[in-house]
Design an enzyme around this catalytic site. Structure first.
Site, PDB file in Angstrom:
ATOM      1  N   LEU A  18      36.268 -38.659  74.252  1.00  0.00           N
ATOM      2  CA  LEU A  18      37.012 -37.393  74.153  1.00  0.00           C
ATOM      3  C   LEU A  18      36.137 -36.260  73.649  1.00  0.00           C
ATOM      4  CD1 LEU A  18      40.276 -38.726  72.436  1.00  0.00           C
ATOM      5  CD2 LEU A  18      40.076 -37.939  74.790  1.00  0.00           C
ATOM      6  N   GLY A  19      35.220 -36.615  72.823  1.00  0.00           N
ATOM      7  CA  GLY A  19      34.372 -35.565  72.262  1.00  0.00           C
ATOM      8  C   GLY A  19      33.370 -36.158  71.300  1.00  0.00           C
ATOM      9  N   PHE A  23      28.034 -36.576  63.588  1.00  0.00           N
ATOM     10  CA  PHE A  23      27.840 -37.948  63.144  1.00  0.00           C
ATOM     11  C   PHE A  23      28.710 -38.933  63.894  1.00  0.00           C
ATOM     12  CE2 PHE A  23      26.792 -35.245  59.575  1.00  0.00           C
ATOM     13  CZ  PHE A  23      25.589 -35.786  59.152  1.00  0.00           C
ATOM     14  N   VAL A  26      34.166 -39.553  69.526  1.00  0.00           N
ATOM     15  CA  VAL A  26      35.601 -39.816  69.505  1.00  0.00           C
ATOM     16  C   VAL A  26      36.047 -40.336  70.879  1.00  0.00           C
ATOM     17  CG1 VAL A  26      37.891 -38.850  69.054  1.00  0.00           C
ATOM     18  CG2 VAL A  26      35.910 -37.927  67.853  1.00  0.00           C
ATOM     19  N   ASP A 134      37.049 -26.603  56.005  1.00  0.00           N
ATOM     20  CA  ASP A 134      36.411 -26.261  57.279  1.00  0.00           C
ATOM     21  C   ASP A 134      37.477 -25.979  58.340  1.00  0.00           C
ATOM     22  OD1 ASP A 134      34.155 -25.760  58.832  1.00  0.00           O
ATOM     23  OD2 ASP A 134      34.214 -27.756  59.716  1.00  0.00           O
TER      24      ASP A 134
HETATM   25  P1  AMP Z   1      35.408 -34.218  66.051  1.00  0.00           P
HETATM   26  O1  AMP Z   1      34.220 -35.075  65.843  1.00  0.00           O
HETATM   27  O2  AMP Z   1      36.550 -34.551  65.161  1.00  0.00           O
HETATM   28  O3  AMP Z   1      35.079 -32.759  66.070  1.00  0.00           O
HETATM   29  O4  AMP Z   1      35.941 -34.566  67.510  1.00  0.00           O
HETATM   30  C1  AMP Z   1      35.247 -34.215  68.656  1.00  0.00           C
HETATM   31  C2  AMP Z   1      36.231 -33.911  69.775  1.00  0.00           C
HETATM   32  O5  AMP Z   1      37.002 -35.060  70.110  1.00  0.00           O
HETATM   33  C3  AMP Z   1      37.272 -32.869  69.403  1.00  0.00           C
HETATM   34  O6  AMP Z   1      36.795 -31.600  69.587  1.00  0.00           O
HETATM   35  C4  AMP Z   1      38.415 -33.207  70.340  1.00  0.00           C
HETATM   36  O7  AMP Z   1      38.186 -32.632  71.599  1.00  0.00           O
HETATM   37  C5  AMP Z   1      38.315 -34.685  70.445  1.00  0.00           C
HETATM   38  N1  AMP Z   1      39.222 -35.349  69.503  1.00  0.00           N
HETATM   39  C6  AMP Z   1      38.963 -35.663  68.230  1.00  0.00           C
HETATM   40  N2  AMP Z   1      39.996 -36.281  67.644  1.00  0.00           N
HETATM   41  C7  AMP Z   1      40.958 -36.345  68.573  1.00  0.00           C
HETATM   42  C8  AMP Z   1      42.280 -36.860  68.582  1.00  0.00           C
HETATM   43  N3  AMP Z   1      42.808 -37.443  67.510  1.00  0.00           N
HETATM   44  N4  AMP Z   1      42.994 -36.763  69.708  1.00  0.00           N
HETATM   45  C9  AMP Z   1      42.467 -36.177  70.803  1.00  0.00           C
HETATM   46  N5  AMP Z   1      41.218 -35.677  70.870  1.00  0.00           N
HETATM   47  C10 AMP Z   1      40.465 -35.751  69.767  1.00  0.00           C
END
Ligand code: AMP
Length: 457
Positions: A18-19, A23, A26, A134
């Site tokens: 997803l992203g 570190f 996801v 943040d």
């Molecule tokens: P993060 O490392 O938390 O910034 O997550 C990176 C990317 O993953 C985010 O910008 C979202 O696009 C996606 N993402 C993170 N957590 C979730 C979640 N619980 N549900 C859906 N997408 C998520």
């Protein structure tokens, strides 16, 4: 490397990526036990260990477990293997709110609905002593029906990477959402800093662009500390008034959450989802602009990029470089940063020197030698080097060339430091710590920064 379709810990079937953050990666996953969708954050243990973050992560995960609110992304479970930490999270199907707003600003009632949910989530967490630190659009996710899910509550260590060395790893992005007192590193109240960020978010939702934006980070910094922003002409007067109270550079007089919740604009339609509750692109910012609105310049809503070395130095009002430099000759050095041109710095140093009964015995471009003149009984010599980091950013280093150390320190503290305040951006380190090993070599300085912190030039 996690593979699509693989079953994690005999329970989670891994889906698409997803992203990805600094570190962590996801993934979407299916919980085969509870038949529900989840998101799994996979954190590289080694990376966090190297960054000295593991203890903080453990602590913050336990905090995150406590933060339970319908608008806070729920943490279901945390697991760890030898090399990875897995954080199982509520899945927010709508993804990032950022992507919606990037397409166009939101209608007032939708923006207010999002803001109401944000304030409610933040209030609940603050009551439990949890601060986000943040808050930004990128940390706001939305679920299927468009309702808000604040992510990374209490997990700011992951994004935040505050390290033992005290160097500015805290802002690996733009300071666009950060309160002035956080940038100034004066020590801050987490609640008040979060409120400021909520104000920036409200502005972004309604405007489709950031309130404080400048390609020059120093200018952006100045705008933030002065709360220098302009509301587009479609902002209702009630919103302008509320923003004025939220984006108050003084955290002491900044509106508290309890008062935001009493605000008449905030209270409109509280608890009811506007119909239709779609978070579609509402109005294109570009379209509005072409209508000839009196807005000087609109900035694209852009994701923060990593700072380069210059940005890091220029933003680092509390940057302590002491760990970078090893004493070579036992003398005390002190340095400050300045955003004045070199001519202004030199002129000010000359003026202050004369006031302190010091005379300029040598002047060579960015180098000055000050020595005690007739009026002073004690002999003293001070060398001053001015390094250009960028044409609008300088590091000024002073060292005692000769004379009594105690007298030198006293003169710095009581004379130099207060008198130079008009041209000083920030004092760095202190007189006993910060020392250059290599002298007068900016490229070495920057190379070292690159080596130590792996920043881009
Ligand atoms: P993060 O490392 O938390 O910034 O997550 C990176 C990317 O993953 C985010 O910008 C979202 O696009 C996606 N993402 C993170 N957590 C979730 C979640 N619980 N549900 C859906 N997408 C998520």
């Amino acid at each position: 490397m996690e593979k699509k379709g693989s079953i994690l810990l005999e329970r989670y079937e891994l889906g698409k990526l997803l992203g990805q953050g600094n570190f962590a990666k996801v993934y979407y996953a299916k919980d085969l036990k509870k038949f529900q969708n989840v998101a799994i954050k996979v954190i590289d243990k080694e990376k966090t260990l190297k960054a000295g973050l593991s203890e903080q992560i453990k602590r913050e995960i336990s905090v995150m477990k406590m933060a339970k609110h319908k608008n806070v992304l729920q943490l279901y479970e945390v697991m760890a293997t030898k090399t990875k930490i897995y954080i199982v999270l509520e899945y927010a199907k709508g993804g990032e709110l950022f992507n919606k707003v990037a397409k166009g600003r939101l209608k007032e009632d939708i923006a207010r609905w999002i803001f109401q949910q944000l304030i409610s989530a933040v209030d609940c967490c603050h009551s439990g002593g949890v601060y986000h630190r943040d808050l930004k659009l990128e940390n706001l996710l939305i679920d299927e029906d468009g309702s808000l899910k604040v992510s990374d509550f209490g997990l700011s260590a992951l994004i935040d990477s505050k390290r033992q060395d005290g160097l500015l790893h805290t802002m690996c992005g733009t300071p666009a959402y950060v309160a002035p007192e956080v940038i100034n590193r004066r020590g801050y109240d987490g609640a008040k800093a979060d409120i400021w960020s909520c104000g920036v978010i409200l502005y972004v939702l309604l405007a489709g662009h950031l309130p404080f934006q400048d390609s020059n980070l120093i200018e952006m910094y100045k705008k933030i500390t002065r709360a220098d922003y302009r509301c587009p002409n479609w902002f209702p007067p009630e919103v302008r008034r509320l923003l004025l109270k939220i984006l108050d550079p003084n955290p002491k007089t900044r509106i508290p959450i309890s008062k935001i919740m009493e605000n008449p604009w905030f209270k409109k339609g509280l608890g009811t989802r506007p119909a239709p509750a779609r978070l579609a692109k509402v109005e294109s910012t570009e379209a509005k602009l072409s209508e000839g609105n009196a807005i000087e310049k609109q900035f694209e809503l852009s994701k923060p990029s990593n700072l380069n070395a210059f940005d890091i130095i220029s933003l680092s009002s509390g940057l302590d470089l002491s760990g970078l430099f090893v004493a070579d000759d036992g003398r005390e050095d002190i340095r400050f940063t300045s955003i004045e041109p070199i001519s202004v710095i030199v002129a000010k140093l000359e003026e202050v020197a004369s006031e302190l009964k010091l005379k300029v015995s040598k002047k060579d471009g960015g180098f000055l030698k000050l020595v005690s003149s007739g009026g002073r009984r004690v002999e003293l010599g001070i060398d001053i080097d001015i390094f250009e980091v960028t044409p609008s950013f300088h590091v000024v280093e002073m060292k005692r060339a000769n004379g009594n150390a105690f007298y030198y320190q006293k003169m710095l503290k009581d004379g130099m430091q207060p008198a130079l305040k008009d041209i000083v951006w920030a004092w760095q380190g202190d007189s006993t710590q910060s020392r250059f090993k290599e002298k007068r070599c900016m490229s070495n300085f920057l190379c070292k920064l690159k080596f130590m912190y792996d920043v881009e030039f």
